[in-house]
Write a protein that holds these residues in place. Structure first.
Motif, mmCIF file in Angstrom:
data_model
loop_
_atom_site.group_PDB
_atom_site.id
_atom_site.type_symbol
_atom_site.label_atom_id
_atom_site.label_comp_id
_atom_site.label_asym_id
_atom_site.label_seq_id
_atom_site.Cartn_x
_atom_site.Cartn_y
_atom_site.Cartn_z
ATOM 1 N N MET A 64 1.224 -1.020 0.202
ATOM 2 C CA MET A 64 0.348 0.101 -0.170
ATOM 3 C C MET A 64 0.838 1.509 -0.021
ATOM 4 O O MET A 64 1.985 1.011 0.270
ATOM 5 C CB MET A 64 -0.986 0.191 0.919
ATOM 6 C CG MET A 64 -2.005 -0.978 1.624
ATOM 7 S SD MET A 64 -3.446 -1.130 -0.102
ATOM 8 C CE MET A 64 -3.927 -0.326 0.663
ATOM 9 N N PRO A 65 0.713 2.492 -0.708
ATOM 10 C CA PRO A 65 1.272 3.386 -0.339
ATOM 11 C C PRO A 65 1.619 3.912 0.863
ATOM 12 O O PRO A 65 1.190 3.304 2.375
ATOM 13 C CB PRO A 65 0.092 4.095 -0.772
ATOM 14 C CG PRO A 65 -0.912 4.193 -1.543
ATOM 15 C CD PRO A 65 -0.983 2.878 -0.994
ATOM 16 N N SER A 66 3.500 4.668 0.771
ATOM 17 C CA SER A 66 3.859 4.637 2.473
ATOM 18 C C SER A 66 2.665 5.369 3.619
ATOM 19 O O SER A 66 1.649 6.610 3.035
ATOM 20 C CB SER A 66 4.925 5.455 2.040
ATOM 21 O OG SER A 66 5.301 6.822 0.887
ATOM 22 N N GLY B 158 3.955 -4.070 -9.656
ATOM 23 C CA GLY B 158 4.234 -4.283 -8.115
ATOM 24 C C GLY B 158 5.316 -3.411 -7.509
ATOM 25 O O GLY B 158 5.326 -3.380 -6.450
ATOM 26 N N TYR B 159 6.066 -2.813 -8.316
ATOM 27 C CA TYR B 159 6.799 -1.026 -7.577
ATOM 28 C C TYR B 159 6.384 -0.210 -6.968
ATOM 29 O O TYR B 159 6.588 0.765 -6.705
ATOM 30 C CB TYR B 159 7.690 -0.943 -8.921
ATOM 31 C CG TYR B 159 7.018 -0.414 -10.487
ATOM 32 C CD1 TYR B 159 7.324 0.815 -9.906
ATOM 33 C CD2 TYR B 159 6.520 -0.393 -10.706
ATOM 34 C CE1 TYR B 159 6.488 2.017 -11.050
ATOM 35 C CE2 TYR B 159 5.714 -0.040 -12.752
ATOM 36 C CZ TYR B 159 5.635 1.360 -12.039
ATOM 37 O OH TYR B 159 5.060 2.353 -12.868
ATOM 38 N N GLU C 192 5.367 -5.292 -13.883
ATOM 39 C CA GLU C 192 3.628 -5.412 -13.944
ATOM 40 C C GLU C 192 2.913 -4.261 -14.504
ATOM 41 O O GLU C 192 1.814 -3.578 -14.211
ATOM 42 C CB GLU C 192 3.331 -5.370 -12.316
ATOM 43 C CG GLU C 192 3.930 -6.872 -11.760
ATOM 44 C CD GLU C 192 2.804 -7.868 -10.694
ATOM 45 O OE1 GLU C 192 2.682 -6.747 -9.332
ATOM 46 O OE2 GLU C 192 2.410 -8.717 -10.138
ATOM 47 N N ARG C 193 3.340 -4.073 -15.561
ATOM 48 C CA ARG C 193 2.500 -3.283 -16.535
ATOM 49 C C ARG C 193 1.910 -3.607 -16.959
ATOM 50 O O ARG C 193 2.930 -4.496 -17.658
ATOM 51 C CB ARG C 193 3.935 -1.657 -17.142
ATOM 52 C CG ARG C 193 4.533 -0.621 -16.394
ATOM 53 C CD ARG C 193 3.389 0.010 -15.776
ATOM 54 N NE ARG C 193 3.540 0.921 -16.689
ATOM 55 C CZ ARG C 193 2.317 2.390 -16.354
ATOM 56 N NH1 ARG C 193 2.131 2.493 -15.576
ATOM 57 N NH2 ARG C 193 2.302 2.626 -17.412
ATOM 58 N N THR C 194 1.085 -3.536 -17.339
ATOM 59 C CA THR C 194 -0.082 -3.884 -18.132
ATOM 60 C C THR C 194 0.204 -3.943 -19.850
ATOM 61 O O THR C 194 -0.982 -4.360 -20.429
ATOM 62 C CB THR C 194 -1.455 -4.532 -18.055
ATOM 63 O OG1 THR C 194 -2.109 -3.237 -17.590
ATOM 64 C CG2 THR C 194 -1.060 -5.084 -16.480
ATOM 65 N N VAL D 216 12.870 0.650 -5.371
ATOM 66 C CA VAL D 216 11.726 -0.577 -4.262
ATOM 67 C C VAL D 216 11.553 0.095 -3.520
ATOM 68 O O VAL D 216 12.281 -0.265 -2.029
ATOM 69 C CB VAL D 216 13.436 -1.574 -4.564
ATOM 70 C CG1 VAL D 216 12.408 -2.929 -3.757
ATOM 71 C CG2 VAL D 216 13.430 -1.912 -5.861
ATOM 72 N N GLU D 217 10.845 0.718 -2.815
ATOM 73 C CA GLU D 217 10.111 0.842 -2.482
ATOM 74 C C GLU D 217 9.436 -0.326 -0.615
ATOM 75 O O GLU D 217 8.938 -0.967 -1.752
ATOM 76 C CB GLU D 217 9.017 1.859 -2.194
ATOM 77 C CG GLU D 217 9.431 2.799 -3.471
ATOM 78 C CD GLU D 217 9.846 4.283 -2.286
ATOM 79 O OE1 GLU D 217 10.045 3.610 -1.460
ATOM 80 O OE2 GLU D 217 10.651 5.458 -3.581
ATOM 81 N N GLU D 218 9.639 0.446 0.039
ATOM 82 C CA GLU D 218 9.288 -1.138 1.271
ATOM 83 C C GLU D 218 8.239 -1.241 1.080
ATOM 84 O O GLU D 218 7.248 0.065 1.237
ATOM 85 C CB GLU D 218 9.962 -0.292 2.938
ATOM 86 C CG GLU D 218 9.286 -1.366 4.544
ATOM 87 C CD GLU D 218 10.257 -1.011 5.345
ATOM 88 O OE1 GLU D 218 9.587 -1.406 6.015
ATOM 89 O OE2 GLU D 218 10.624 0.454 5.418
ATOM 90 N N GLY D 219 7.995 -2.103 1.513
ATOM 91 C CA GLY D 219 5.766 -2.402 1.842
ATOM 92 C C GLY D 219 5.570 -2.809 -0.234
ATOM 93 O O GLY D 219 4.265 -3.145 -0.146
#
Length: 410
Positions: free
Chosen positions: A1-3, A44-45, A167-169, A227-230
């Motif tokens: 989820m967002p930070s 995902g990123y 995960e870009r569609t 690469v963001e935590e979470g």
């Protein structure tokens, strides 16, 4: 989820601003940012404040334009009550999320609200971000007719396995189609790239650069993947399912990008941004980097007016509830003292091609300049003339340069 949101002072329920915001306001430009927090799927990123339909209860995407218009009206009242002069918006930026998931008529209505509340300056820059699969030629024509001048397309990569990791569609083949359609509608076009995705090679990056340049965009942004935590990607790396990010390869990729874009006629004007010429730079983003005023509309959006910074509640339902009862959606705010504003100026202006006046630095920061010149991190000739501008090597190490300029503040 967002930070998580920052921790700061509570914001007043009516959004009222202190009298200090009036000081120097006539010399500052004003812009509007409208955050559309909806996406068809979560990449995902991604650590942005975005939501899919399944993640939102208590409000709907169909109601969002009306809610955003409500905040624009609130903004006009708050700025007037503070005694600020009426300044037409010189830039308007629709970000997300995916703004073009909304009907074009909703985006046009939101822009009309900004126009009615503040006016638009002559030659105002009006941008929307867009996913290549979420708009077509008719949509671009409608945006142009509504007053939009620019579109920023999220290409990210032209390589299928890189897009899959992110995960870009979207279909990569749609990017050149969308660029051509936007240009036919009379819009300027920016293309966004991400580099350094786990598993991406220099050859992969070259393929993406080739594809981007083939569309002849007016502007390119290229961001190193963080690469963001979470995030899902962080968890995949922690479990060993995806290789970790290679910082040395990041550096090689950035240098390669810069050389290739320069050879194609694009000049850097901020560490992650290149344009054909001054007329195609993102004026909205430049306003952030040079400390102008802007009001951020939407869940989680940030604003800055006259040294006061605030941010809205993040969830769309909470945002809607605040506006429904006539309250400001702001969750917290801070008033920046002169030293904090000076430090932020160093942090931001150092990243730009215009650079930072050396006299903004304190004594220790000015002393550090000689060492930065010796290490070939800043341009020696410009430094002698009183301006600190990063060299290509300095751009790679921009955070380290700032730490040396602000040894007591970071």
């Amino acid at each position: 989820m967002p930070s998580a949101l920052p921790i700061a002072d509570p914001a007043p329920a009516d959004g009222a601003l202190p009298a200090s915001v009036v000081d120097g306001a006539a010399d500052r430009a004003f812009g509007a940012y409208l955050h559309v927090p909806y996406c068809r799927a979560r990449c995902g990123y991604c650590d942005f404040n975005t939501y899919t339909a399944d993640e939102v209860r208590g409000t709907s995407r169909a109601d969002f334009a009306g809610q955003a218009i409500g905040e624009v009206m609130l903004a006009a009242r708050v700025l007037d009550a503070a005694g600020l002069p009426r300044r037409p918006a010189s830039t308007v930026f629709f970000g997300g999320g995916t703004p073009t998931l909304l009907p074009t008529s909703d985006l046009a209505a939101m822009l009309d609200a900004v126009r009615d509340a503040f006016g638009l300056a002559d030659g105002a820059e009006v941008t929307t971000e867009a996913n290549p699969d979420s708009i077509d030629a008719a949509g671009f024509a409608e945006l142009a007719a509504a007053g939009f001048t620019r579109v920023s397309l999220g290409m990210q990569s032209a390589v299928p396995h890189v897009l899959a990791t992110l995960e870009r569609t979207h279909d990569p083949a749609n990017v050149p189609r969308r660029v051509a359609e936007a240009r036919d509608a009379g819009l300027q076009v920016s293309v966004d790239l991400i580099f350094g995705t786990p598993g991406e090679s220099l050859a992969d990056l070259d393929a993406s650069i080739d594809a981007a340049l083939a569309t002849e965009p007016d502007h390119l942004s290229a961001y190193a993947l963080i690469v963001e935590e979470g995030t899902k990607l962080a968890r995949q790396i922690a479990r060993g399912e995806v290789p970790p990010v290679d910082d040395d390869l990041h550096a090689d990729m950035y240098e390669h990008l810069d050389v290739r874009l320069a050879a194609a006629g694009y000049d850097w004007y901020e560490v992650s941004n290149w344009a054909r010429d001054d007329n195609h730079r993102s004026r909205h983003n430049l306003a952030y980097w040079t400390g102008e005023d802007w009001w951020g509309v939407g869940p989680g959006a940030h604003s800055h007016v006259g040294g006061v910074r605030w941010w809205n509640v993040k969830h769309p339902a909470a945002y809607a509830q605040r506006l429904a009862v006539g309250e400001s959606p702001a969750a917290g705010r801070e008033t920046l003292d002169p030293e904090t504003r000076r430090v932020e100026r160093v942090l931001l202006e150092t990243r730009t091609a215009l650079g930072l006046p050396i006299d903004v630095l304190d004594a220790e920061g000015r002393t550090a300049v000689a060492g930065l010149i010796a290490d070939e991190l800043v341009d020696a000739h410009l430094a002698i003339r009183g301006r600190l501008v990063l060299t290509p090597r300095g751009r790679l190490l921009a955070d380290g340069v700032v730490r040396r300029l602000l040894p007591n503040d970071l």
